[in-house]
Motif scaffolding. Structure first.
Motif, PDB file in Angstrom:
ATOM      1  N   LEU A   1      20.760  42.883  14.657  1.00 55.24           N
ATOM      2  CA  LEU A   1      21.033  42.738  16.086  1.00 55.24           C
ATOM      3  C   LEU A   1      22.253  41.857  16.313  1.00 55.24           C
ATOM      4  O   LEU A   1      22.520  40.936  15.551  1.00 55.24           O
ATOM      5  CB  LEU A   1      19.822  42.141  16.792  1.00 55.24           C
ATOM      6  N   GLY A   2      22.965  42.142  17.356  1.00 52.28           N
ATOM      7  CA  GLY A   2      24.172  41.401  17.712  1.00 52.28           C
ATOM      8  C   GLY A   2      25.033  42.308  18.554  1.00 52.28           C
ATOM      9  O   GLY A   2      24.792  42.479  19.749  1.00 52.28           O
ATOM     10  N   ALA A   3      26.030  42.936  17.917  1.00 46.80           N
ATOM     11  CA  ALA A   3      26.836  43.929  18.620  1.00 46.80           C
ATOM     12  C   ALA A   3      25.966  45.140  18.990  1.00 46.80           C
ATOM     13  O   ALA A   3      26.207  45.807  20.004  1.00 46.80           O
ATOM     14  CB  ALA A   3      28.006  44.367  17.753  1.00 46.80           C
ATOM     15  N   LYS A   4      24.947  45.417  18.166  1.00 44.62           N
ATOM     16  CA  LYS A   4      24.023  46.514  18.439  1.00 44.62           C
ATOM     17  C   LYS A   4      22.673  45.966  18.885  1.00 44.62           C
ATOM     18  O   LYS A   4      22.192  44.977  18.340  1.00 44.62           O
ATOM     19  CB  LYS A   4      23.834  47.385  17.198  1.00 44.62           C
ATOM     20  N   GLN A   5      22.083  46.597  19.889  1.00 43.39           N
ATOM     21  CA  GLN A   5      20.738  46.267  20.352  1.00 43.39           C
ATOM     22  C   GLN A   5      19.941  47.566  20.444  1.00 43.39           C
ATOM     23  O   GLN A   5      20.524  48.646  20.556  1.00 43.39           O
ATOM     24  CB  GLN A   5      20.772  45.567  21.710  1.00 43.39           C
ATOM     25  N   TYR A   6      18.594  47.445  20.403  1.00 46.14           N
ATOM     26  CA  TYR A   6      17.752  48.635  20.307  1.00 46.14           C
ATOM     27  C   TYR A   6      16.568  48.586  21.264  1.00 46.14           C
ATOM     28  O   TYR A   6      16.150  47.519  21.717  1.00 46.14           O
ATOM     29  CB  TYR A   6      17.224  48.783  18.869  1.00 46.14           C
ATOM     30  N   ARG A   7      16.043  49.781  21.533  1.00 50.83           N
ATOM     31  CA  ARG A   7      14.761  49.933  22.215  1.00 50.83           C
ATOM     32  C   ARG A   7      13.785  50.536  21.205  1.00 50.83           C
ATOM     33  O   ARG A   7      14.182  51.348  20.373  1.00 50.83           O
ATOM     34  CB  ARG A   7      14.879  50.827  23.449  1.00 50.83           C
TER      35      ARG A   7
ATOM     36  N   ASP B   1      13.239  38.485  13.978  1.00 51.60           N
ATOM     37  CA  ASP B   1      13.742  37.150  13.669  1.00 51.60           C
ATOM     38  C   ASP B   1      13.506  36.217  14.855  1.00 51.60           C
ATOM     39  O   ASP B   1      13.760  36.576  16.008  1.00 51.60           O
ATOM     40  CB  ASP B   1      15.250  37.269  13.407  1.00 51.60           C
ATOM     41  N   GLY B   2      13.019  35.000  14.573  1.00 55.77           N
ATOM     42  CA  GLY B   2      12.757  34.043  15.643  1.00 55.77           C
ATOM     43  C   GLY B   2      14.003  33.614  16.388  1.00 55.77           C
ATOM     44  O   GLY B   2      13.910  33.082  17.506  1.00 55.77           O
ATOM     45  N   SER B   3      15.185  33.862  15.810  1.00 60.14           N
ATOM     46  CA  SER B   3      16.427  33.502  16.493  1.00 60.14           C
ATOM     47  C   SER B   3      16.862  34.574  17.482  1.00 60.14           C
ATOM     48  O   SER B   3      17.736  34.344  18.317  1.00 60.14           O
ATOM     49  CB  SER B   3      17.550  33.279  15.466  1.00 60.14           C
ATOM     50  N   ALA B   4      16.275  35.762  17.398  1.00 57.95           N
ATOM     51  CA  ALA B   4      16.573  36.846  18.326  1.00 57.95           C
ATOM     52  C   ALA B   4      15.538  36.822  19.458  1.00 57.95           C
ATOM     53  O   ALA B   4      14.638  35.984  19.483  1.00 57.95           O
ATOM     54  CB  ALA B   4      16.563  38.184  17.605  1.00 57.95           C
ATOM     55  N   GLN B   5      15.664  37.752  20.375  1.00 56.80           N
ATOM     56  CA  GLN B   5      14.751  37.810  21.515  1.00 56.80           C
ATOM     57  C   GLN B   5      14.406  39.257  21.823  1.00 56.80           C
ATOM     58  O   GLN B   5      15.043  40.185  21.333  1.00 56.80           O
ATOM     59  CB  GLN B   5      15.377  37.150  22.745  1.00 56.80           C
TER      60      GLN B   5
ATOM     61  N   THR C   1      12.782  45.966  24.364  1.00 55.06           N
ATOM     62  CA  THR C   1      14.235  45.981  24.228  1.00 55.06           C
ATOM     63  C   THR C   1      14.687  44.672  23.600  1.00 55.06           C
ATOM     64  O   THR C   1      14.258  43.598  24.018  1.00 55.06           O
ATOM     65  CB  THR C   1      14.913  46.150  25.604  1.00 55.06           C
ATOM     66  N   THR C   2      15.548  44.754  22.582  1.00 60.97           N
ATOM     67  CA  THR C   2      15.980  43.558  21.862  1.00 60.97           C
ATOM     68  C   THR C   2      17.173  42.895  22.547  1.00 60.97           C
ATOM     69  O   THR C   2      17.933  43.529  23.288  1.00 60.97           O
ATOM     70  CB  THR C   2      16.367  43.896  20.414  1.00 60.97           C
TER      71      THR C   2
ATOM     72  N   VAL D   1      11.301  56.572  16.839  1.00 63.16           N
ATOM     73  CA  VAL D   1      10.958  55.219  16.404  1.00 63.16           C
ATOM     74  C   VAL D   1      11.735  54.183  17.206  1.00 63.16           C
ATOM     75  O   VAL D   1      11.167  53.292  17.824  1.00 63.16           O
ATOM     76  CB  VAL D   1      11.245  55.034  14.892  1.00 63.16           C
ATOM     77  N   ALA D   2      13.059  54.297  17.185  1.00 59.28           N
ATOM     78  CA  ALA D   2      13.925  53.339  17.872  1.00 59.28           C
ATOM     79  C   ALA D   2      15.237  54.015  18.223  1.00 59.28           C
ATOM     80  O   ALA D   2      15.616  55.020  17.616  1.00 59.28           O
ATOM     81  CB  ALA D   2      14.177  52.115  16.989  1.00 59.28           C
ATOM     82  N   TRP D   3      15.944  53.452  19.212  1.00 61.66           N
ATOM     83  CA  TRP D   3      17.239  54.012  19.578  1.00 61.66           C
ATOM     84  C   TRP D   3      18.144  52.920  20.151  1.00 61.66           C
ATOM     85  O   TRP D   3      17.677  51.883  20.613  1.00 61.66           O
ATOM     86  CB  TRP D   3      17.081  55.165  20.568  1.00 61.66           C
ATOM     87  N   SER D   4      19.448  53.155  20.090  1.00 64.21           N
ATOM     88  CA  SER D   4      20.421  52.190  20.583  1.00 64.21           C
ATOM     89  C   SER D   4      20.232  51.969  22.080  1.00 64.21           C
ATOM     90  O   SER D   4      20.035  52.932  22.839  1.00 64.21           O
ATOM     91  CB  SER D   4      21.850  52.680  20.330  1.00 64.21           C
ATOM     92  N   ARG D   5      20.340  50.725  22.489  1.00 58.84           N
ATOM     93  CA  ARG D   5      20.161  50.378  23.898  1.00 58.84           C
ATOM     94  C   ARG D   5      21.223  51.037  24.772  1.00 58.84           C
ATOM     95  O   ARG D   5      20.986  51.303  25.953  1.00 58.84           O
ATOM     96  CB  ARG D   5      20.211  48.860  24.062  1.00 58.84           C
ATOM     97  N   ASP D   6      22.400  51.313  24.210  1.00 61.92           N
ATOM     98  CA  ASP D   6      23.493  51.896  24.994  1.00 61.92           C
ATOM     99  C   ASP D   6      23.298  53.378  25.294  1.00 61.92           C
ATOM    100  O   ASP D   6      23.997  53.935  26.146  1.00 61.92           O
ATOM    101  CB  ASP D   6      24.828  51.708  24.253  1.00 61.92           C
ATOM    102  N   LEU D   7      22.384  54.047  24.583  1.00 62.06           N
ATOM    103  CA  LEU D   7      22.169  55.475  24.815  1.00 62.06           C
ATOM    104  C   LEU D   7      21.455  55.725  26.134  1.00 62.06           C
ATOM    105  O   LEU D   7      20.555  54.975  26.526  1.00 62.06           O
ATOM    106  CB  LEU D   7      21.347  56.080  23.673  1.00 62.06           C
ATOM    107  N   ASN D   8      21.834  56.810  26.802  1.00 64.61           N
ATOM    108  CA  ASN D   8      21.067  57.281  27.952  1.00 64.61           C
ATOM    109  C   ASN D   8      19.869  58.060  27.414  1.00 64.61           C
ATOM    110  O   ASN D   8      19.992  58.775  26.417  1.00 64.61           O
ATOM    111  CB  ASN D   8      21.922  58.206  28.827  1.00 64.61           C
ATOM    112  N   TYR D   9      18.714  57.907  28.062  1.00 68.42           N
ATOM    113  CA  TYR D   9      17.550  58.663  27.597  1.00 68.42           C
ATOM    114  C   TYR D   9      16.712  59.130  28.782  1.00 68.42           C
ATOM    115  O   TYR D   9      16.642  58.472  29.815  1.00 68.42           O
ATOM    116  CB  TYR D   9      16.698  57.839  26.630  1.00 68.42           C
ATOM    117  N   ASP D  10      16.120  60.300  28.615  1.00 67.59           N
ATOM    118  CA  ASP D  10      15.334  60.921  29.680  1.00 67.59           C
ATOM    119  C   ASP D  10      14.068  61.515  29.070  1.00 67.59           C
ATOM    120  O   ASP D  10      14.137  62.473  28.292  1.00 67.59           O
ATOM    121  CB  ASP D  10      16.157  62.010  30.373  1.00 67.59           C
TER     122      ASP D  10
END
Length: 237
Positions: free
Chosen positions: A101-107, A117-121, A144-145, A177-186
């Motif tokens: 996680l960092g530049a990339k975030q996920y749902r 990781d306890g340093s993430a949210q 969402t991360t 399972v998981a997908w990038s937060r930036d993706l549109n989803y329906d």
């Protein structure tokens, strides 16, 4: 300084187990019931499965539990020494993947979360009524991360990564399972209600844009249906 999670995934095992190394003061959020073993310096604490504080946090955790079937609580593991170790195993047979996680975030879809990781949210993000109604594996909330760290996700079966470069793809929601937060989803029914009954294809998720999607080879709902004829139930006689 790199504070990311230090972990090993035992590739020699058919169904992997993950061992996390924790230094003094380091922590990790883990799926309830996933702990296999830990050293004496590691303490497990129960926390509400939501971010925030006060009544809002309680309502968020309660809403998550009511609408998706997930627990109101999440387990936080904290080490009091530099040699803390914690081993985890998923609730379903499959793979474990690490997402940085960092530049990339996920749902994440329900059941995919193993550790963070306890340093993430993370936050429990409320979905639209339409998505919640059709999202049998998403409910009214989706995880969402945020921040920087490592996310461990698990699957039922093997995992395949799909990368979108501006195009679209439709995937059975039970395989997501998981997908990038930036993706549109329906999330919607494939070809409408009657067509879905006829083809056997039900709730699907159409993604578009730029990002990654992780899909699992097995479908828990289909597997449960296949086992149903062999499950003996008490008829009350």
């Amino acid at each position: 300084m790199d504070n990311r999670m230090k972990y090993t995934i035992d590739s020699n095992m058919q169904f992997p187990m993950v061992e996390i190394a924790l230094e003094a003061g380091e922590s990790a959020y883990i799926q309830q019931g996933s702990m296999v073993y830990h050293t004496p310096s590691v303490a497990l604490n129960t926390r509400l499965n939501a971010r925030g504080s006060g009544l809002g946090k309680l309502v968020g955790a309660l809403g998550r539990a009511m609408t998706s079937g997930e627990s109101m609580f999440i387990t936080e593991a904290v080490s009091s020494s530099d040699d803390g170790k914690l081993a985890l195993a998923p609730s379903m047979p499959g793979q474990v993947i690490a997402l940085e996680l960092g530049a990339k975030q996920y749902r994440l879809n329900d059941g995919a979360f193993l550790a963070l990781d306890g340093s993430a949210q993370y936050k429990m993000e409320r979905q639209s009524v339409g998505r919640a109604f059709f999202g049998g594996q998403g409910g009214f909330f989706v995880m969402t991360t945020e921040g920087e760290g490592t996310l461990l996700a698990n699957s039922f079966g093997s995992i395949k990564k799909i990368e979108l470069q501006g195009e679209s793809i439709t995937i059975d929601n039970a395989h997501v399972v998981a997908w990038s937060r930036d993706l549109n989803y329906d999330i919607h029914l494939e070809n409408g209600f009657l067509q879905s009954i006829g083809t056997g294809e039900g709730i699907v998720n159409t993604f578009s844009g730029y990002g990654e999607i992780y899909v699992q080879s097995l479908n828990l709902e289909t597997f449960a249906s296949a086992l149903q004829p062999f499950i003996v139930t008490n008829t009350g006689n």
